[in-house]
Design a protein around this motif. Structure first.
Motif, PDB file in Angstrom:
ATOM      1  N   VAL A 261    -121.969  63.927 -41.056  1.00  0.00           N
ATOM      2  CA  VAL A 261    -121.166  62.929 -40.347  1.00  0.00           C
ATOM      3  C   VAL A 261    -120.148  62.254 -41.260  1.00  0.00           C
ATOM      4  O   VAL A 261    -118.991  62.068 -40.896  1.00  0.00           O
TER       5      VAL A 261
ATOM      6  N   GLU B 187    -122.965  56.891 -35.352  1.00  0.00           N
ATOM      7  CA  GLU B 187    -122.730  58.221 -34.789  1.00  0.00           C
ATOM      8  C   GLU B 187    -124.002  59.053 -34.835  1.00  0.00           C
ATOM      9  O   GLU B 187    -124.378  59.712 -33.855  1.00  0.00           O
TER      10      GLU B 187
ATOM     11  N   ARG C 156    -115.376  59.059 -29.052  1.00  0.00           N
ATOM     12  CA  ARG C 156    -116.154  60.295 -28.999  1.00  0.00           C
ATOM     13  C   ARG C 156    -117.311  60.162 -28.009  1.00  0.00           C
ATOM     14  O   ARG C 156    -117.558  61.047 -27.186  1.00  0.00           O
TER      15      ARG C 156
ATOM     16  N   ALA D  96    -113.298  55.465 -33.387  1.00  0.00           N
ATOM     17  CA  ALA D  96    -113.566  56.903 -33.289  1.00  0.00           C
ATOM     18  C   ALA D  96    -114.937  57.154 -32.666  1.00  0.00           C
ATOM     19  O   ALA D  96    -115.102  58.073 -31.848  1.00  0.00           O
ATOM     20  N   VAL D  97    -115.923  56.356 -33.045  1.00  0.00           N
ATOM     21  CA  VAL D  97    -117.263  56.511 -32.467  1.00  0.00           C
ATOM     22  C   VAL D  97    -117.218  56.213 -30.973  1.00  0.00           C
ATOM     23  O   VAL D  97    -117.775  56.957 -30.152  1.00  0.00           O
TER      24      VAL D  97
ATOM     25  N   ARG E 294    -117.269  57.047 -40.508  1.00  0.00           N
ATOM     26  CA  ARG E 294    -116.726  56.920 -39.162  1.00  0.00           C
ATOM     27  C   ARG E 294    -116.155  55.515 -38.998  1.00  0.00           C
ATOM     28  O   ARG E 294    -116.585  54.572 -39.655  1.00  0.00           O
TER      29      ARG E 294
ATOM     30  N   TRP F 233    -120.910  52.901 -39.528  1.00  0.00           N
ATOM     31  CA  TRP F 233    -120.481  53.533 -38.282  1.00  0.00           C
ATOM     32  C   TRP F 233    -120.759  55.032 -38.281  1.00  0.00           C
ATOM     33  O   TRP F 233    -120.916  55.639 -37.221  1.00  0.00           O
ATOM     34  N   GLY F 234    -120.850  55.625 -39.459  1.00  0.00           N
ATOM     35  CA  GLY F 234    -121.357  56.988 -39.520  1.00  0.00           C
ATOM     36  C   GLY F 234    -122.815  57.039 -39.085  1.00  0.00           C
ATOM     37  O   GLY F 234    -123.251  57.964 -38.387  1.00  0.00           O
TER      38      GLY F 234
END
Length: 374
Positions: A252, A176, A263, A259-260, A255, A172-173
Motif C-alpha cells: 500500500v 486503506e 477509491r 485518495a482513500v 496514501r 492513511w495507508g
C-alpha cells in the motif's frame, strides 16, 4: 419493555453476533493447511495489465518472473507504446531471459471497461487453456499458480482472491489496508465459507472454456467492474467462485485521505451496481449503528453505561484477534485506522446512492457506459 427497546436489543445482538462469527470463521480458515497441489500441472498463461507506473510496480511485476511453476508464460498488456510501464516491463524481461514473457500493446474495444479492453489481446495471443489474470500491484508468491489450481475442484467456475493490504507507510495507508483486510477480505472469505464466493478483480483464474461459454470479455463488461460480471457469469452456468485459502499481498505505501475516500467510493459504487440488495445491508456492517443502539439503550436504562466501553473493546478486540491470527497488520496505528474506516463507512454508504459515476485511471465510468459498451 417497549417494542423499540426489543428492536434495538435484537439489532445490537445480531450485528455483534455476525461480526464475531465472520471473524471467527476467517480466523479458523487461515489456520487450515493449504489444499494439496494437483498432480497434473497444466500450462497457464499469466496475464498482467499495466497502465502507468506505481511505486511498487517494479517489485510486484518482477514477482511474475519468480514463480516456481513448470509450464507458464507471462503476457503483459499495455494500452499504448507510450505508456511508462512499457519500459519497466522490457527491463524486467531483459533481466529474466529464461522466462517465457512478452509485452503486447494496444486496446481492443470489446467493452466499456478499459482494463478488459487492455487484457483482451492477451487472451487472443495465447493457446493456454488456463488463464490467470493478476493486477499489476499484486505481489505474487512463488507458489501463486499452485494455490490457484489447488482450489479448482468439481463445480468450480473461477478461483479468485481479495488482496491483503501490506506495508502501509502512513496512517492513511493503514486506513486503506483496514478496508482491504479485516473489512472487505473478512466479508468475502466468510461468504466463501458459506459457499457464496464472490470474485475479486485483483486475481481471476479461469478455464478458457468457461469464460468463453459465458460470453467472454464482452460479458465481463456488462457491469462496472469485471469481478461483479465474472461472479454472475460463473453462477449463471451453475458453477461456484472459490477463493484461495491464503491471500496475496498488495503493498500500500503512503496514501492521502482524498485518495482513500475516492477509491473506496468507487468500489462502493461497483458493489451497489452489481449486488444492490447486499449493498443496501452494508449500512449495518461497522460498529457505528450497533454502538448507537447501545447508547440509546443506556438512555432508556435498559443496559448500564459500562456496557458501552465493554462493547467497544469487544468489537475491536475481535478484529485485532482476527488480524493477528491471519497474519495481517495489527498494531496501534491499525486500531486507529480501523476506527477511522468505521467512521467513514456510513458516509461512503450514503454518498454511493447519490450517483453512479466515477473516474478510474482517467476514464469516466458509469453503469450506462459499461452495460452498453459506449
Amino acid at each position: 419493555m417497549t417494542a423499540l427497546a426489543i428492536i434495538l436489543i435484537a439489532f445490537l445482538g445480531l450485528t455483534f453476533a455476525i461480526h464475531i462469527a465472520t471473524s471467527a470463521a476467517v480466523a479458523l480458515r487461515s489456520l487450515r493447511a493449504p489444499r494439496p497441489t494437483p498432480a497434473t500441472l497444466p500450462k497457464i498463461a499469466l496475464l498482467r495489465p499495466v497502465c502507468g507506473v506505481d511505486p511498487f510496480d517494479g517489485e510486484t511485476l518482477d514477482s511474475s518472473f519468480t514463480l516456481d511453476y513448470p509450464d507458464f508464460e507471462v503476457i503483459f498488456c499495455a494500452p499504448s507504446a507510450s505508456d511508462p510501464a512499457c519500459d519497466l516491463v522490457r527491463d524486467l524481461m531483459a533481466r529474466h531471459p529464461l522466462v517465457n514473457a512478452r509485452l503486447l500493446i494496444g486496446l481492443d474495444a470489446v467493452s466499456g471497461n478499459p482494463k478488459l479492453n487492455n487484457l483482451h489481446k492477451g487472451v487472443a495471443a495465447t493457446d493456454a487453456q488456463w488463464l490467470a489474470m493478476a493486477d499489476s500491484n499484486l505481489l505474487l508468491p512463488p507458489d501463486y499458480l499452485q494455490q490457484l489450481l489447488a482450489e479448482w475442484r468439481p463445480g468450480t467456475g473461477l478461483v479468485s482472491a481479495p488482496p491483503v493490504g501490506s506495508r502501509a507507510s502512513n496512517l492513511w495507508g493503514a486506513v486503506e489496508a483496514a478496508f482491504l483486510n479485516t473489512n472487505q477480505a473478512r466479508w468475502q472469505l466468510a461468504a466463501d465459507e458459506l459457499g457464496f464466493g464472490f470474485a475479486q478483480g485483483k486475481s481471476l483464474f479461469w478455464n478458457r472454456d468457461i469464460l468463453m461459454k459465458g460470453g467472454g470479455f464482452a460479458a465481463l463488461g456488462r457491469n462496472m467492474a469485471e469481478d461483479v460480471a465474472a461472479t454472475k457469469l460463473v453462477r449463471d452456468q451453475g458453477l461456484h467462485v472459490r477463493l484461495t485459502r491464503h491471500l496475496f499481498a498488495q503493498p500500500v505505501g503512503r496514501r492521502q485521505p482524498r485518495a482513500v475516500w475516492e477509491r473506496q467510493l468507487r468500489w462502493s459504487k461497483v458493489r451497489r451496481d452489481g449486488f444492490i440488495a447486499i449493498f443496501a445491508a452494508e449500512i449495518a456492517q461497522g460498529p457505528v449503528l450497533p454502538l448507537a443502539a447501545a447508547l440509546a439503550l443506556v438512555g432508556m436504562d435498559i443496559i448500564p453505561p459500562l456496557a458501552l466501553p465493554v462493547l467497544f473493546a469487544l468489537w475491536y478486540g475481535v478484529e485485532w484477534a482476527l488480524a493477528r491470527i491471519a497474519g495481517w497488520s495489527a498494531g496501534w496505528r491499525d486500531l486507529a485506522a480501523w476506527m477511522i474506516r468505521d467512521t467513514m463507512l456510513p458516509a461512503l454508504w450514503l454518498a454511493t446512492w447519490r450517483d453512479r459515476q466515477f473516474t478510474w485511471r482517467g476514464n469516466e465510468m458509469s453503469h450506462t457506459e459499461v452495460t452498453t459498451g459506449h
